[in-house]
Design a protein around this motif. Structure first.
Motif, PDB file in Angstrom:
ATOM      1  N   ALA A 227      21.080  44.069 -17.084  1.00  0.00           N
ATOM      2  CA  ALA A 227      20.866  42.748 -16.261  1.00  0.00           C
ATOM      3  C   ALA A 227      22.040  42.280 -15.513  1.00  0.00           C
ATOM      4  O   ALA A 227      23.100  42.188 -15.937  1.00  0.00           O
ATOM      5  N   VAL A 228      21.887  42.209 -14.121  1.00  0.00           N
ATOM      6  CA  VAL A 228      23.087  41.927 -13.343  1.00  0.00           C
ATOM      7  C   VAL A 228      22.656  40.515 -12.484  1.00  0.00           C
ATOM      8  O   VAL A 228      21.789  40.504 -11.790  1.00  0.00           O
ATOM      9  N   SER A 229      23.259  39.300 -12.783  1.00  0.00           N
ATOM     10  CA  SER A 229      22.924  38.198 -12.283  1.00  0.00           C
ATOM     11  C   SER A 229      24.183  37.608 -11.388  1.00  0.00           C
ATOM     12  O   SER A 229      25.189  37.062 -11.982  1.00  0.00           O
ATOM     13  N   LEU A 230      24.035  37.457 -10.124  1.00  0.00           N
ATOM     14  CA  LEU A 230      25.274  37.157  -9.088  1.00  0.00           C
ATOM     15  C   LEU A 230      24.591  36.010  -8.291  1.00  0.00           C
ATOM     16  O   LEU A 230      25.545  34.953  -8.061  1.00  0.00           O
ATOM     17  N   GLY A 231      23.446  36.047  -7.999  1.00  0.00           N
ATOM     18  CA  GLY A 231      23.201  34.504  -6.992  1.00  0.00           C
ATOM     19  C   GLY A 231      21.956  33.854  -7.526  1.00  0.00           C
ATOM     20  O   GLY A 231      21.406  34.317  -8.674  1.00  0.00           O
ATOM     21  N   GLY A 232      21.449  32.868  -7.052  1.00  0.00           N
ATOM     22  CA  GLY A 232      20.533  32.043  -7.550  1.00  0.00           C
ATOM     23  C   GLY A 232      21.192  30.555  -8.114  1.00  0.00           C
ATOM     24  O   GLY A 232      22.223  30.560  -8.731  1.00  0.00           O
ATOM     25  N   LYS A 233      20.416  29.490  -8.049  1.00  0.00           N
ATOM     26  CA  LYS A 233      21.044  28.334  -8.504  1.00  0.00           C
ATOM     27  C   LYS A 233      20.787  28.034  -9.902  1.00  0.00           C
ATOM     28  O   LYS A 233      21.627  27.792 -10.453  1.00  0.00           O
ATOM     29  N   VAL A 234      19.386  28.520 -10.616  1.00  0.00           N
ATOM     30  CA  VAL A 234      19.116  28.645 -11.691  1.00  0.00           C
ATOM     31  C   VAL A 234      18.460  30.107 -12.326  1.00  0.00           C
ATOM     32  O   VAL A 234      17.814  30.521 -11.507  1.00  0.00           O
ATOM     33  N   VAL A 235      19.348  30.701 -12.922  1.00  0.00           N
ATOM     34  CA  VAL A 235      18.712  32.140 -13.207  1.00  0.00           C
ATOM     35  C   VAL A 235      18.687  32.293 -14.916  1.00  0.00           C
ATOM     36  O   VAL A 235      19.602  31.777 -15.650  1.00  0.00           O
ATOM     37  N   ARG A 236      17.401  32.553 -15.626  1.00  0.00           N
ATOM     38  CA  ARG A 236      17.333  32.633 -16.877  1.00  0.00           C
ATOM     39  C   ARG A 236      16.332  33.753 -17.278  1.00  0.00           C
ATOM     40  O   ARG A 236      15.285  33.877 -16.948  1.00  0.00           O
ATOM     41  N   ILE A 237      16.980  34.798 -17.848  1.00  0.00           N
ATOM     42  CA  ILE A 237      16.525  36.199 -18.143  1.00  0.00           C
ATOM     43  C   ILE A 237      16.321  36.219 -19.737  1.00  0.00           C
ATOM     44  O   ILE A 237      17.323  36.434 -20.477  1.00  0.00           O
ATOM     45  N   ASN A 238      15.248  36.402 -20.272  1.00  0.00           N
ATOM     46  CA  ASN A 238      14.943  36.920 -21.704  1.00  0.00           C
ATOM     47  C   ASN A 238      14.749  38.165 -21.454  1.00  0.00           C
ATOM     48  O   ASN A 238      13.517  38.656 -21.195  1.00  0.00           O
ATOM     49  N   ALA A 239      15.689  39.117 -22.366  1.00  0.00           N
ATOM     50  CA  ALA A 239      15.488  40.914 -22.397  1.00  0.00           C
ATOM     51  C   ALA A 239      15.328  40.983 -24.039  1.00  0.00           C
ATOM     52  O   ALA A 239      16.201  40.762 -24.675  1.00  0.00           O
ATOM     53  N   ASN A 240      14.240  41.468 -24.148  1.00  0.00           N
ATOM     54  CA  ASN A 240      13.707  41.871 -25.618  1.00  0.00           C
ATOM     55  C   ASN A 240      13.448  43.464 -25.811  1.00  0.00           C
ATOM     56  O   ASN A 240      13.004  43.758 -24.744  1.00  0.00           O
ATOM     57  N   VAL A 241      13.741  43.764 -26.965  1.00  0.00           N
ATOM     58  CA  VAL A 241      13.349  45.218 -27.247  1.00  0.00           C
ATOM     59  C   VAL A 241      12.999  45.124 -28.697  1.00  0.00           C
ATOM     60  O   VAL A 241      13.340  44.469 -29.636  1.00  0.00           O
ATOM     61  N   GLU A 242      11.751  45.877 -28.592  1.00  0.00           N
ATOM     62  CA  GLU A 242      11.220  46.452 -30.068  1.00  0.00           C
ATOM     63  C   GLU A 242      11.207  47.813 -30.260  1.00  0.00           C
ATOM     64  O   GLU A 242      11.005  48.510 -29.141  1.00  0.00           O
ATOM     65  N   PHE A 243      11.123  48.483 -31.491  1.00  0.00           N
ATOM     66  CA  PHE A 243      10.963  49.929 -31.611  1.00  0.00           C
ATOM     67  C   PHE A 243       9.554  50.255 -32.125  1.00  0.00           C
ATOM     68  O   PHE A 243       9.106  49.874 -33.062  1.00  0.00           O
ATOM     69  N   ALA A 244       9.153  51.351 -31.719  1.00  0.00           N
ATOM     70  CA  ALA A 244       7.611  51.763 -31.910  1.00  0.00           C
ATOM     71  C   ALA A 244       7.493  52.812 -32.942  1.00  0.00           C
ATOM     72  O   ALA A 244       6.586  53.184 -33.407  1.00  0.00           O
ATOM     73  N   GLY A 245       8.771  53.347 -33.127  1.00  0.00           N
ATOM     74  CA  GLY A 245       8.932  54.537 -33.986  1.00  0.00           C
ATOM     75  C   GLY A 245      10.437  54.744 -34.386  1.00  0.00           C
ATOM     76  O   GLY A 245      11.088  54.251 -33.677  1.00  0.00           O
ATOM     77  N   PRO A 246      10.633  55.578 -35.368  1.00  0.00           N
ATOM     78  CA  PRO A 246      11.941  55.950 -36.015  1.00  0.00           C
ATOM     79  C   PRO A 246      12.752  56.731 -34.696  1.00  0.00           C
ATOM     80  O   PRO A 246      12.109  57.447 -33.749  1.00  0.00           O
ATOM     81  N   GLY A 247      14.193  56.548 -35.031  1.00  0.00           N
ATOM     82  CA  GLY A 247      15.137  57.303 -34.347  1.00  0.00           C
ATOM     83  C   GLY A 247      15.241  57.004 -32.948  1.00  0.00           C
ATOM     84  O   GLY A 247      15.990  57.651 -31.974  1.00  0.00           O
ATOM     85  N   GLY A 248      14.844  55.610 -32.518  1.00  0.00           N
ATOM     86  CA  GLY A 248      15.181  55.033 -31.138  1.00  0.00           C
ATOM     87  C   GLY A 248      16.463  54.482 -30.866  1.00  0.00           C
ATOM     88  O   GLY A 248      16.971  54.223 -31.847  1.00  0.00           O
TER      89      GLY A 248
END
Length: 415
Positions: A227-248
């Motif tokens: 995620a690269v945020s350089l512009g904007g007055k307000v930028v709000r990013i929620n980045a989420n990860v979950e795993f569906a199986g082993p070894g990820g």
């Protein structure tokens, strides 16, 4: 420099689950924010119903850093304005581009809205953009998706990126222009796939962007989110990860550079529920100018079923001038002691005087020395993007930011 670090093998030191605390005799804690979250991250509301997310007041844990006075209009439930956003997609062979209605798989397989902005983006997008990389395909060129917003208009978007089994691809999503935008990015990484997603927030100075990016990583799959945020007055990013199986394996990187009056907020959450998975989170930011504000909140949850987990999260902030503020809150929640390792670290500080002295002693001007330090600060994450023209574009953008900083008073030694 303020530095907060916590690292462990098994058992790990940060336990927010009451049963886990009782089992291991450890006390829950959190670094950087001054308070322990009021409940487990696993208990946060997720829903496709707008009614489940009342208008926030700013007193809620997940909104307490955000300038709510600037968000009232964007958090009202409404459809996109006509002509509010223009999309363009460049996709090589092996990639299909289509649309998905609500409830049409894989839409909804990886992303369930976790705040009011995300549920508005979901409900306000009748047809989601669907970019699918076919099974077994290895792309040599990136897929490029761009969104251009129009000034004074409101847009919603939901984009689904799907990497088929044993595929390999890079997808670059670029946000430019202006307006108000709520956008979801839903990512499905098939078993054995290797996917990199780069999200660029290069808005004009008056833009507002609230986004949720969710990825579900399959068995033995590799996923990288930048995620690269350089512009904007307000930028709000929620980045989420979950795993569906082993070894990820999931790696999350972030770069942000805030100027005067700009608010850039990044939140990351890694949900470890499958065994023998790994995650590494690294976000770096620079700030300059009066009222520049950045926020990073990192959460990692290791559930009881996630034995053999290895995880680490890191945040670094470089304050270039007086009047700027960086908030950094790493959280680690562990329900099992059977892990390979877990830790987190956070630091915020000004230029290193020794580095500057070393460079100036070799005939380099102070201004150029400061540029070199900032370039080096971001270099490792820029290298993770893997798309040369995008890397050069961002290097040039950071140079432009630094040009603006050179005329401002540097942060005081006692700041």
């Amino acid at each position: 420099m303020t530095d907060t670090t916590q690292q462990s093998g098994a058992p790990a030191p940060v336990l927010l689950d009451p049963s886990a605390v009782a089992q291991h005799g450890l006390k829950p804690h959190s670094h950087g924010g001054g308070t322990v979250p009021d409940k487990s991250r696993a208990e946060r509301t997720r829903s496709f119903d707008v009614a489940d997310f009342p208008l926030p007041t700013g007193r809620e844990e997940e909104w307490r850093f955000t300038p709510m006075d600037l968000l009232r209009g964007i958090l009202e439930e409404r459809t996109s304005d006509e002509g509010a956003a223009t999309w363009a997609v460049q996709a090589p062979d092996g990639v299909t581009v289509a649309s998905l209605e609500p409830g049409q798989s894989p839409r909804g397989n990886a992303l369930t809205p976790a705040d009011r902005a995300a549920v508005i983006a979901s409900s306000g997008t009748p047809e989601a953009l669907h970019v699918k990389v076919a099974n077994e395909v290895e792309l040599t060129e990136p897929v490029r998706v761009s969104l251009t917003g129009a000034a004074d208009l409101r847009s919603n978007a939901h984009t689904v990126i799907e990497a088929g089994r044993h595929s390999k691809a890079t997808v670059v999503v670029d946000h430019v222009g202006s307006g108000q935008h709520t956008g979801n990015l839903e990512i499905v990484v098939g078993d054995g796939a290797d996917l990199t997603v780069v999200s660029l927030q290069r808005w004009e100075d008056d833009a507002i962007h609230l986004g949720q990016h969710d990825a579900k990583v399959g068995r033995d799959a590799r996923f990288k989110h930048v995620a690269v945020s350089l512009g904007g007055k307000v930028v709000r990013i929620n980045a989420n990860v979950e795993f569906a199986g082993p070894g990820g394996d999931a790696k999350m990187f972030g770069i942000y550079f805030a100027d005067a009056g700009q608010h850039l907020e990044h939140r990351s959450f890694v949900d470890h529920s499958a065994p023998h998975c790994a995650s590494h989170v690294t976000y770096k930011g620079a700030l300059q100018g009066e009222g520049a504000h950045t926020v990073w909140v990192g959460d990692v949850l290791i559930r009881a079923s996630a034995e053999g987990t290895e995880t680490y999260e890191l945040n670094r902030n470089l304050v270039l001038t007086d009047g700027a503020r960086a908030d950094s809150v790493p959280n680690l929640e562990i329900e099992t002691g059977e892990i390979a390792g877990a830790g987190h670290a956070s630091a915020t500080g000004r230029f290193d005087d020794e580095q500057l002295f070393y460079l100036q002693a070799r005939g380099i001007t102070e201004a150029e020395a400061r540029r070199l330090v900032v370039r080096g600060f971001f270099a490792d994450i820029l290298a993770q993007i893997g798309v040369p023209d995008v890397q050069q574009l961002l290097k040039d953008a950071i140079e432009d930011e630094l040009e603006g900083a050179m005329g401002q008073a540097p942060v005081r030694v006692d700041a």
